[in-house]
Design a protein around this motif. Structure first.
Motif, PDB file in Angstrom:
ATOM      1  N   ALA A   1       0.861  -1.188   0.000  1.00 39.56           N
ATOM      2  CA  ALA A   1       0.000   0.000   0.000  1.00 39.56           C
ATOM      3  C   ALA A   1       0.892   1.232   0.000  1.00 39.56           C
ATOM      4  O   ALA A   1       1.713   1.405   0.915  1.00 39.56           O
ATOM      5  CB  ALA A   1      -0.907  -0.002   1.222  1.00 39.56           C
ATOM      6  N   VAL A   2       0.746   2.083  -1.022  1.00 42.61           N
ATOM      7  CA  VAL A   2       1.620   3.243  -1.214  1.00 42.61           C
ATOM      8  C   VAL A   2       0.783   4.516  -1.175  1.00 42.61           C
ATOM      9  O   VAL A   2      -0.297   4.583  -1.784  1.00 42.61           O
ATOM     10  CB  VAL A   2       2.391   3.148  -2.550  1.00 42.61           C
ATOM     11  CG1 VAL A   2       3.323   4.345  -2.722  1.00 42.61           C
ATOM     12  CG2 VAL A   2       3.184   1.846  -2.608  1.00 42.61           C
ATOM     13  N   ASN A   3       1.317   5.525  -0.490  1.00 40.55           N
ATOM     14  CA  ASN A   3       0.614   6.805  -0.412  1.00 40.55           C
ATOM     15  C   ASN A   3       1.632   7.940  -0.502  1.00 40.55           C
ATOM     16  O   ASN A   3       2.711   7.869   0.104  1.00 40.55           O
ATOM     17  CB  ASN A   3      -0.168   6.907   0.898  1.00 40.55           C
ATOM     18  CG  ASN A   3      -1.004   8.172   0.968  1.00 40.55           C
ATOM     19  OD1 ASN A   3      -0.604   9.137   1.608  1.00 40.55           O
ATOM     20  ND2 ASN A   3      -2.143   8.175   0.300  1.00 40.55           N
ATOM     21  N   ILE A   4       1.321   8.971  -1.255  1.00 41.02           N
ATOM     22  CA  ILE A   4       2.216  10.129  -1.417  1.00 41.02           C
ATOM     23  C   ILE A   4       2.203  10.924  -0.121  1.00 41.02           C
ATOM     24  O   ILE A   4       1.139  11.255   0.422  1.00 41.02           O
ATOM     25  CB  ILE A   4       1.766  11.009  -2.593  1.00 41.02           C
ATOM     26  CG1 ILE A   4       1.811  10.210  -3.899  1.00 41.02           C
ATOM     27  CG2 ILE A   4       2.630  12.258  -2.701  1.00 41.02           C
ATOM     28  CD1 ILE A   4       1.163  10.908  -5.070  1.00 41.02           C
ATOM     29  N   ASP A   5       3.372  11.246   0.368  1.00 41.01           N
ATOM     30  CA  ASP A   5       3.477  12.032   1.594  1.00 41.01           C
ATOM     31  C   ASP A   5       3.014  13.463   1.344  1.00 41.01           C
ATOM     32  O   ASP A   5       3.372  14.082   0.322  1.00 41.01           O
ATOM     33  CB  ASP A   5       4.933  12.048   2.097  1.00 41.01           C
ATOM     34  CG  ASP A   5       5.391  10.654   2.543  1.00 41.01           C
ATOM     35  OD1 ASP A   5       4.515   9.884   2.980  1.00 41.01           O
ATOM     36  OD2 ASP A   5       6.596  10.368   2.436  1.00 41.01           O
TER      37      ASP A   5
END
Length: 530
Positions: A393-397
């Motif tokens: 699971a990847v999310n832009i900071d």
């Protein structure tokens, strides 16, 4: 779920429209007749009040003429008691206009009176009418007043002048408004059993005639009809009387006295024939209702038949014979004909479009990655095949700040940028899915350690690639593993999401691997000096 057919909808619509039209017509007729009845009642009461006011005015003028004649007969005869008494008797008896009659000299002393039993001869009259007659010395109709014997009285008098023009006194008569007299007889014959009645008021808003004798002498305030008529106005209006009854009143003034005659009828009594009249209208309309509904039913079937046939055939569009069945449908009006041609034209493209639409339905239009529906579809297949997988699971900071600083359009390009980076590190069998601002990378037959390395490679690669913002961005990642079997896929996705949130809490720009539940988590982050 069963859907109602169009033919029944159109039939119901047409019946509802016909019923509504009939209802509106019936209601319009009701309102028209109602207003007509009330308007006619108002006008009838106005005319009736005006007629009675004119009759009363004529009566008073005639009585004044009688008194004037008696005054002329006594211009040189006040010294003859027998003559005076005879003239007073004649005045009181000839028309039954007066309840009492008097001849009075210049000092206000009564010379003769009728009826004789009054016992007033030789006394001085001190009533309002007597004082006004002596003071004004002209033909006079007094305002109603309470006499010494507690009668409500109107006094009509005429001065007596001698041959030399000197004032000799006056002759006049009293009308007791609460007792039988010619005025009472004229008004009293017009009381109706439906609640209609009339009354007369003087300038002081006091009842001087009413069908209910107990209301005579009553002063009425706040009644707009009385206020209008004592101003000398003639007309009609709807009003609530002092007893709270809704009335239709007509009114007119009596010119010679300033009194007002009011004739009124209850609204309820006026509208009583309305129900019977509307029932009769309804009875006359009913014979036309059944044929009307039959015509509506036939027309609705005629209109709907082509559409119904097209709908039944289109339901089985995948059959080989469906096109031929559609061609055989008789479309006799424009819309149905156009629909038939559109269906025939669309059948050829339907399969091609279905394939394309199916792909579009599981694809995110912004990034080209799978959407939530695509994710569920693939997960269902992997679960059925028991294919183990890892999820990243990847999310832009600080993505919210990107949107605020550069706008949503740039934010969308950043998401597209992230999707491109993730494609570059994924394999042909991997699944990329966008869920809002979060992107999932599902790696079949990939261990937790390998997935962590892939996530860390993506994090480092992204941190050194210039983004659409014109600067570098960082991402946080959470990794979890589904081993297959009876393990919960939903729980695996949640653990990946929890690991992502842990990476955020620990400072962002890092990867957190969620180990099997019995193990501790392993976190990797930027190396010192990187």
């Amino acid at each position: 779920m069963h859907r109602i057919e169009l033919r029944w909808l159109i039939l119901l619509l047409m019946i509802a429209a016909a019923f509504l039209a009939c209802s509106i017509g019936f209601y319009a007729s009701y309102r028209t007749v109602r207003e007509q009845l009330m308007s006619q009642a108002l006008e009838a009461n106005r005319v009736y009040a005006a007629k009675l006011a004119q009759s009363a005015d004529t009566l008073f003028k005639a009585v004044q003429s009688e008194v004037a004649y008696s005054a002329s007969m006594l211009s040189d005869g006040l010294g003859d008691p027998a003559r005076v008494e005879a003239e007073v008797a004649r005045l009181q008896l000839q028309s039954n206009a007066f309840n009492a009659a008097y001849a009075v000299n210049a000092e206000g002393r009564i010379l003769a009176g009728m009826p004789r039993h009054t016992g007033l001869v030789g006394t001085v009259l001190e009533t309002e009418g007597a004082k006004a007659a002596l003071a004004q010395r002209r033909p006079l109709i007094s305002s109603p007043y309470i006499s010494a014997r507690n009668n409500l009285v109107v006094f009509i008098s005429h001065p007596i002048f001698g041959k030399d023009g000197s004032y000799q006194g006056y002759i006049g008569g009293s009308i007791y408004l609460a007792e039988t007299n010619i005025l009472h007889s004229m008004l009293g014959h017009h009381y109706y059993q439906d609640g209609s009645y009339l009354y007369v008021v003087d300038r002081q808003r006091r009842m001087i005639y009413h069908q209910d004798s107990l209301r005579v002498r009553e002063t009425v305030t706040g009644n707009p009809v009385i206020e209008a008529v004592i101003k000398g106005e003639e007309g009609a209006m709807r009003v609530t009387n002092s007893r709270g009854v809704d009335m239709l009143a007509g009114y007119a003034p009596v010119e010679s006295t300033g009194w007002g005659v009011v004739s009124q009828r209850p609204v309820e009594a006026t509208l009583q024939p309305l129900d019977g009249l509307m029932l009769e209208i309804l009875k006359r309309c009913l014979p036309f209702v059944v044929p009307l509904f039959l015509v509506i039913w036939w027309l609705s079937r005629l209109v709907v038949k082509p559409l119904h046939q097209l709908a039944i055939t289109a339901r089985h569009w995948d059959r080989a014979e469906s096109q031929e069945q559609i061609r055989q449908v008789r479309t006799w009006y424009f819309e149905a004909d156009q629909l038939k041609h559109a269906i025939l034209g669309g059948l050829g493209l339907l399969h091609e479009k279905l394939g394309r639409l199916n792909q579009e339905s599981i694809t995110d239009p912004l990034t080209g990655l799978a959407n939530r529906r695509g994710l569920h579809t693939v997960l269902a297949q992997w679960k059925a095949q028991e294919n183990p997988f890892s999820v990243v699971a990847v999310n832009i900071d600080n993505f919210k700040q990107v949107n605020e600083a550069h706008g949503q359009e740039v934010g969308d390009k950043v998401l597209q940028f992230l999707g491109t980076q993730m494609r570059s590190i994924s394999r042909s069998g991997d699944l990329l899915c966008r869920l809002g601002s979060k992107v999932l990378l599902l790696l079949p037959h990939t261990s937790l350690e390998e997935a962590g390395e892939i996530a860390e490679r993506l994090r480092l690669w992204t941190a050194y690639m210039e983004s659409p913002t014109g600067s570098f961005i960082t991402v946080s990642a959470g990794v979890a593993y589904w081993p297959g079997g009876s393990a919960s896929i939903a729980d695996t996705l949640k653990r990946a999401d929890d690991a992502l949130h842990q990476a955020k809490r620990e400072g962002r720009n890092r990867t957190v691997v969620s180990p099997p539940q019995e193990e501790e988590s392993v976190a990797t982050g930027p190396q010192e000096g990187v």
